[in-house]
Write a protein that holds these residues in place. Structure first.
Motif, mmCIF file in Angstrom:
data_model
loop_
_atom_site.group_PDB
_atom_site.id
_atom_site.type_symbol
_atom_site.label_atom_id
_atom_site.label_comp_id
_atom_site.label_asym_id
_atom_site.label_seq_id
_atom_site.Cartn_x
_atom_site.Cartn_y
_atom_site.Cartn_z
ATOM 1 N N ASP A 21 0.842 -1.191 0.000
ATOM 2 C CA ASP A 21 0.000 0.000 0.000
ATOM 3 C C ASP A 21 0.877 1.241 0.000
ATOM 4 O OD1 ASP A 21 -2.372 -1.381 -0.035
ATOM 5 O OD2 ASP A 21 -2.513 -1.518 2.143
ATOM 6 N N ILE A 22 0.457 2.257 -0.759
ATOM 7 C CA ILE A 22 1.233 3.479 -0.906
ATOM 8 C C ILE A 22 0.410 4.664 -0.432
ATOM 9 C CG2 ILE A 22 0.470 3.912 -3.282
ATOM 10 C CD1 ILE A 22 3.282 4.914 -3.908
ATOM 11 N N THR A 23 1.071 5.654 0.161
ATOM 12 C CA THR A 23 0.419 6.890 0.573
ATOM 13 C C THR A 23 0.855 8.007 -0.370
ATOM 14 O OG1 THR A 23 2.196 7.610 2.048
ATOM 15 C CG2 THR A 23 0.520 6.113 2.969
ATOM 16 N N PRO A 24 0.092 9.092 -0.468
ATOM 17 C CA PRO A 24 0.493 10.211 -1.322
ATOM 18 C C PRO A 24 1.876 10.758 -0.972
ATOM 19 C CG PRO A 24 -1.816 10.425 -0.745
ATOM 20 C CD PRO A 24 -1.278 9.278 0.065
ATOM 21 N N ASP A 25 2.194 10.833 0.326
ATOM 22 C CA ASP A 25 3.504 11.348 0.723
ATOM 23 C C ASP A 25 4.628 10.422 0.262
ATOM 24 O OD1 ASP A 25 2.514 13.636 1.835
ATOM 25 O OD2 ASP A 25 2.464 12.855 3.893
ATOM 26 N N GLU A 26 4.401 9.115 0.332
ATOM 27 C CA GLU A 26 5.407 8.177 -0.166
ATOM 28 C C GLU A 26 5.605 8.357 -1.665
ATOM 29 O OE1 GLU A 26 5.624 4.066 2.256
ATOM 30 O OE2 GLU A 26 3.700 4.455 1.292
ATOM 31 N N ALA A 27 4.496 8.541 -2.378
ATOM 32 C CA ALA A 27 4.583 8.721 -3.830
ATOM 33 C C ALA A 27 5.372 9.976 -4.167
ATOM 34 C CB ALA A 27 3.179 8.784 -4.427
ATOM 35 N N ARG A 28 5.159 11.033 -3.403
ATOM 36 C CA ARG A 28 5.910 12.276 -3.641
ATOM 37 C C ARG A 28 7.397 12.068 -3.394
ATOM 38 N NH1 ARG A 28 1.192 14.248 -0.883
ATOM 39 N NH2 ARG A 28 -0.123 15.415 -2.352
ATOM 40 N N SER A 29 7.725 11.328 -2.353
ATOM 41 C CA SER A 29 9.129 11.115 -2.011
ATOM 42 C C SER A 29 9.845 10.255 -3.041
ATOM 43 C CB SER A 29 9.247 10.458 -0.630
ATOM 44 O OG SER A 29 8.854 9.083 -0.683
ATOM 45 N N ALA A 30 9.085 9.544 -3.873
ATOM 46 C CA ALA A 30 9.699 8.664 -4.869
ATOM 47 C C ALA A 30 10.373 9.451 -5.977
ATOM 48 C CB ALA A 30 8.644 7.736 -5.469
ATOM 49 N N VAL A 31 9.879 10.662 -6.259
ATOM 50 C CA VAL A 31 10.507 11.490 -7.297
ATOM 51 C C VAL A 31 11.779 12.086 -6.723
ATOM 52 C CG1 VAL A 31 10.234 13.493 -8.794
ATOM 53 C CG2 VAL A 31 8.279 12.000 -8.338
ATOM 54 N N PRO A 32 12.948 11.781 -7.280
ATOM 55 C CA PRO A 32 14.210 12.244 -6.680
ATOM 56 C C PRO A 32 14.314 13.765 -6.673
ATOM 57 C CG PRO A 32 14.592 10.571 -8.373
ATOM 58 C CD PRO A 32 13.163 10.976 -8.488
ATOM 59 N N GLU A 33 14.984 14.287 -5.653
ATOM 60 C CA GLU A 33 15.336 15.697 -5.652
ATOM 61 C C GLU A 33 16.531 15.908 -6.580
ATOM 62 O OE1 GLU A 33 15.867 17.343 -1.744
ATOM 63 O OE2 GLU A 33 14.399 15.979 -0.866
ATOM 64 N N LEU A 105 0.454 18.758 -6.163
ATOM 65 C CA LEU A 105 -1.003 18.689 -6.196
ATOM 66 C C LEU A 105 -1.473 17.365 -5.603
ATOM 67 C CD1 LEU A 105 -1.457 19.954 -9.862
ATOM 68 C CD2 LEU A 105 -1.737 21.301 -7.763
ATOM 69 N N PRO A 106 -2.699 17.309 -5.114
ATOM 70 C CA PRO A 106 -3.222 16.023 -4.630
ATOM 71 C C PRO A 106 -3.298 15.029 -5.778
ATOM 72 C CG PRO A 106 -4.596 17.859 -3.897
ATOM 73 C CD PRO A 106 -3.658 18.413 -4.922
ATOM 74 N N PRO A 107 -2.958 13.766 -5.547
ATOM 75 C CA PRO A 107 -3.085 12.772 -6.622
ATOM 76 C C PRO A 107 -4.540 12.588 -7.018
ATOM 77 C CG PRO A 107 -2.592 11.708 -4.528
ATOM 78 C CD PRO A 107 -2.454 13.179 -4.302
ATOM 79 N N THR A 108 -4.743 12.245 -8.274
ATOM 80 C CA THR A 108 -6.097 11.978 -8.749
ATOM 81 C C THR A 108 -6.667 10.741 -8.064
ATOM 82 O OG1 THR A 108 -5.446 12.887 -10.894
ATOM 83 C CG2 THR A 108 -7.493 11.629 -10.817
ATOM 84 N N ALA A 109 -5.783 9.746 -7.862
ATOM 85 C CA ALA A 109 -6.220 8.504 -7.215
ATOM 86 C C ALA A 109 -5.025 7.793 -6.613
ATOM 87 C CB ALA A 109 -6.921 7.603 -8.215
ATOM 88 N N GLY A 112 -4.090 0.763 -3.588
ATOM 89 C CA GLY A 112 -3.121 -0.320 -3.466
ATOM 90 C C GLY A 112 -1.705 0.213 -3.500
ATOM 91 N N ASP A 113 -0.923 -0.212 -4.497
ATOM 92 C CA ASP A 113 0.485 0.167 -4.550
ATOM 93 C C ASP A 113 0.758 1.320 -5.512
ATOM 94 O OD1 ASP A 113 0.023 -1.041 -6.966
ATOM 95 O OD2 ASP A 113 1.586 -2.567 -6.771
ATOM 96 N N THR A 114 -0.306 1.998 -6.021
ATOM 97 C CA THR A 114 -0.128 2.983 -7.080
ATOM 98 C C THR A 114 -0.863 4.288 -6.789
ATOM 99 O OG1 THR A 114 0.119 1.247 -8.747
ATOM 100 C CG2 THR A 114 -0.455 3.437 -9.550
ATOM 101 N N CYS A 115 -0.169 5.417 -7.043
ATOM 102 C CA CYS A 115 -0.791 6.739 -7.034
ATOM 103 C C CYS A 115 -0.687 7.326 -8.441
ATOM 104 C CB CYS A 115 -0.114 7.679 -6.052
ATOM 105 S SG CYS A 115 -0.605 7.454 -4.328
ATOM 106 N N THR A 116 -1.754 7.972 -8.886
ATOM 107 C CA THR A 116 -1.804 8.537 -10.229
ATOM 108 C C THR A 116 -2.163 10.014 -10.169
ATOM 109 O OG1 THR A 116 -2.510 6.408 -11.162
ATOM 110 C CG2 THR A 116 -2.893 8.370 -12.506
ATOM 111 N N TRP A 117 -1.437 10.816 -10.938
ATOM 112 C CA TRP A 117 -1.781 12.212 -11.155
ATOM 113 C C TRP A 117 -2.222 12.357 -12.608
ATOM 114 C CZ3 TRP A 117 1.725 10.790 -7.560
ATOM 115 C CH2 TRP A 117 1.742 11.471 -6.339
ATOM 116 N N GLY A 118 -3.429 12.871 -12.802
ATOM 117 C CA GLY A 118 -3.933 13.035 -14.153
ATOM 118 C C GLY A 118 -4.897 11.921 -14.508
ATOM 119 N N PRO A 119 -5.200 11.808 -15.819
ATOM 120 C CA PRO A 119 -4.658 12.594 -16.931
ATOM 121 C C PRO A 119 -5.136 14.048 -16.889
ATOM 122 C CG PRO A 119 -5.703 10.560 -17.704
ATOM 123 C CD PRO A 119 -6.120 10.764 -16.298
ATOM 124 N N TRP A 120 -4.293 14.965 -17.415
ATOM 125 C CA TRP A 120 -4.679 16.357 -17.589
ATOM 126 C C TRP A 120 -4.196 16.813 -18.963
ATOM 127 C CZ3 TRP A 120 -0.445 14.847 -14.815
ATOM 128 C CH2 TRP A 120 0.782 15.453 -15.136
#
Length: 337
Positions: A21-33, A105-109, A112-120
């Motif tokens: 299971d993934i949280t929005p904060d975990e998904a954000r942290s996945a994108v490297p600085e 931005l808040p994820p669209t959805a 389970g193990d996936t967060c999605t932003w968009g489509p936009w």
């Protein structure tokens, strides 16, 4: 019956352990600085800011360096090392800043193990109201502490599938730290409306969990000046307060003869260093070859990276190099994609 129940219990537990299971904060942290994918420079600060586009990076880096250090006395190899690192850093910054902006931005959805932003949809820059591209960012938790991410886009003027533009694997290890791989497909991006005409695939591998190491390869690129094929590779390793940077290019001369150019630059904590460059070219018919090497040393940052030793034209003596760099030339050993 007890064996059956036990087997079923193990199957359920195995299934539960496999699901992450993934949280929005975990998904954000996945994108490297961008600081996690950074090649240092002899000036000990690759301060790439926010250029308007990747195409502007090299010119901006050259202008920045020339404004700070006197061109007539500065080592060309020190300058080249700075510009190369600045360009790679800025390219990573530009790419990752786009992803991180989306994740603000808040994820669209999230399920389970996936967060999605968009489509936009993105509107045309020249025709108001015309939608030309559709974007989507998907982040997946592979296992605890490990993620994949993909930014993809669709051409809305000539409908087709989503094309992968930026993708990667990330294992975050705290602010500005981590390891993983990042891939940018310029070929896919070029198929989208109102996109820069850039070519090839850029792949970056990085590990900044301890002493930083960054490797990058550009395959299928093109020389922006003449459009000829161009492949490139970079490799940076932090050496305490100093660094070791290798750069290699394979292109063509005006007669379409293959030309290989490389630089191996090393510097210490003061910024003083040495560069060993090599040019290798050969006629397409194999009638001649050209193999040439040259070396330069420069003073540290306090000395404005002034040239202290040069083999072409001859200037100074190798004893003027910092003690760690007074030996024989160490040319780049990088392979090209």
């Amino acid at each position: 019956m007890r064996k059956t129940i036990a087997a079923l219990s193990l199957a359920v537990l195995a299934s539960a352990c496999g699901k992450q299971d993934i949280t929005p904060d975990e998904a954000r942290s996945a994108v490297p600085e961008s600081s996690a994918i950074r090649i240092d420079t002899p000036k000990d600060s690759a301060d790439a800011s926010s250029p308007s586009s990747p195409a502007a990076l090299t010119a901006t880096a050259e202008a920045t360096f020339d404004a700070r250090f006197p061109a007539l006395t500065t080592s060309d190899y020190a300058r080249w090392s700075y510009v190369t690192a600045w360009t790679v850093n800025g390219g990573a910054w530009w790419t990752l800043a786009t992803l991180r902006l989306v994740t603000l931005l808040p994820p669209t959805a999230c399920s389970g193990d996936t967060c999605t932003w968009g489509p936009w949809d993105e509107e045309s820059k020249v025709q108001v109201g015309l939608k030309v591209k559709r974007w989507q960012l998907v982040v997946t938790k592979v296992e605890e502490g490990k993620f994949t991410y993909e930014l993809s886009a669709m051409n809305l003027l000539v409908p087709g599938p989503f094309l992968s533009i930026v993708s990667g694997v990330a294992e975050p290890a705290g602010p500005g730290r981590g390891k993983g791989q990042l891939t940018v497909s310029f070929d896919n991006a070029r198929q989208l409306p109102e996109s820069e005409q850039r070519y090839g695939t850029l792949t970056i591998q990085y590990d900044t969990t301890a002493e930083a190491r960054v490797d990058a390869q550009l395959a299928g690129g093109r020389d922006e000046q003449n459009g000829n094929p161009l492949d490139a590779a970079y490799a940076f390793v932090a050496t305490g307060a100093g660094g070791d940077l290798q750069v290699a290019f394979r292109g063509q001369d005006p007669a379409a003869n293959p030309v290989n150019l490389s630089l191996h630059a090393r510097w210490d904590g003061t910024g003083a260093g040495r560069g060993d460059a090599r040019v290798f070219a050969e006629d397409v018919n194999g009638s001649w070859t050209f193999d040439y090497g040259a070396s330069e040393c420069w003073a540290g940052k306090a000395g404005a990276f002034a040239l202290t030793y040069d083999t072409d034209p001859a200037f100074g003596d190798v004893s003027a190099c910092a003690s760690a760099f007074q030996g024989e030339p160490q040319y780049s050993t990088l392979g090209l994609p």
